[in-house]
Design a protein around this motif. Sequence first.
Motif, PDB file in Angstrom:
ATOM      1  N   THR A   1       0.793  -1.163  -0.002  1.00  9.71           N
ATOM      2  CA  THR A   1      -0.050   0.113   0.054  1.00  9.71           C
ATOM      3  C   THR A   1       0.733   1.133  -0.010  1.00  9.71           C
ATOM      4  O   THR A   1       2.027   1.391   0.493  1.00  9.71           O
ATOM      5  CB  THR A   1      -0.982   0.000   1.235  1.00  9.71           C
TER       6      THR A   1
ATOM      7  N   PRO B   1      -5.795   9.688  -0.203  1.00  9.44           N
ATOM      8  CA  PRO B   1      -5.791   8.544  -1.108  1.00  9.44           C
ATOM      9  C   PRO B   1      -4.731   7.515  -0.785  1.00  9.44           C
ATOM     10  O   PRO B   1      -3.669   8.109  -0.143  1.00  9.44           O
ATOM     11  CB  PRO B   1      -5.476   8.990  -2.419  1.00  9.44           C
TER      12      PRO B   1
ATOM     13  N   ASN C   1      -3.620   3.872  -2.142  1.00 10.83           N
ATOM     14  CA  ASN C   1      -3.603   3.103  -3.297  1.00 10.83           C
ATOM     15  C   ASN C   1      -2.871   1.811  -2.740  1.00 10.83           C
ATOM     16  O   ASN C   1      -1.747   1.676  -2.264  1.00 10.83           O
ATOM     17  CB  ASN C   1      -2.707   3.708  -4.480  1.00 10.83           C
TER      18      ASN C   1
ATOM     19  N   ASP D   1      -5.736  -4.045  -8.589  1.00 12.30           N
ATOM     20  CA  ASP D   1      -5.663  -2.495  -7.814  1.00 12.30           C
ATOM     21  C   ASP D   1      -6.652  -1.784  -7.138  1.00 12.30           C
ATOM     22  O   ASP D   1      -7.834  -2.334  -7.424  1.00 12.30           O
ATOM     23  CB  ASP D   1      -5.155  -1.482  -8.805  1.00 12.30           C
TER      24      ASP D   1
ATOM     25  N   ARG E   1      -7.983   1.630  -5.040  1.00 11.96           N
ATOM     26  CA  ARG E   1      -8.020   2.780  -4.864  1.00 11.96           C
ATOM     27  C   ARG E   1      -9.147   3.309  -3.685  1.00 11.96           C
ATOM     28  O   ARG E   1     -10.218   3.015  -3.801  1.00 11.96           O
ATOM     29  CB  ARG E   1      -8.290   3.598  -6.085  1.00 11.96           C
ATOM     30  N   THR E   2      -8.327   3.856  -2.623  1.00 10.86           N
ATOM     31  CA  THR E   2      -9.292   4.225  -1.603  1.00 10.86           C
ATOM     32  C   THR E   2      -9.057   5.745  -1.231  1.00 10.86           C
ATOM     33  O   THR E   2      -8.111   6.431  -1.488  1.00 10.86           O
ATOM     34  CB  THR E   2      -9.075   3.576  -0.271  1.00 10.86           C
TER      35      THR E   2
END
Length: 171
Positions: free
Chosen positions: A60, A85, A87, A118, A120-121
């Motif tokens: 991460t 963010p 990732n 992947d 994404r957060t």
Amino acid sequence: MRSTTRGTLAAVITGIAAAVGAAASPAAAVGTVPVPVPLEGAERALHMELPEVGGKIPVTTPGVPEAPKFVEGRLMPERVIPRVPVNGGLPGADLTAPVPHLLDDDFDHLGLDAPAADVRTLTPGLAVDAPLTAPKPGSGALPEPKLPEAGVLLPMVQAAPGADLTTGPGL
């Protein structure tokens, strides 16, 4: 709030965002870490063919937080605690297992390949406004009281995982 105070606050938040972004740089060089599962010793001990198993664990990486946004008429920036963010990914797996033929001695295989996907957060954030109105320019009047405002910026998660299931001759 004076423009110099806002500028100082913006400079402090920008410095924190730059420090977080600089700390994330070394980790961004690695995407996934392979994880082999050694079963050769068990194959020799049991005198049989075992599945080949491997995996991938994603690393991460935090991103740069959203910058604060100043809105006219508010004393505090729009996002007090910004969303960050992050990732990373879902772990991947690679499995190949022998499947014996019923009519002869050859082996076929069954394979499952689930690559690391992947993800994404965005972390949750917070938006707050002070219980005072902004002072009116030129009047010299004090700020007036008002109801305080608070809101939670919701987290976000995006991913598109996938997998392939195969069969065929040989191992």
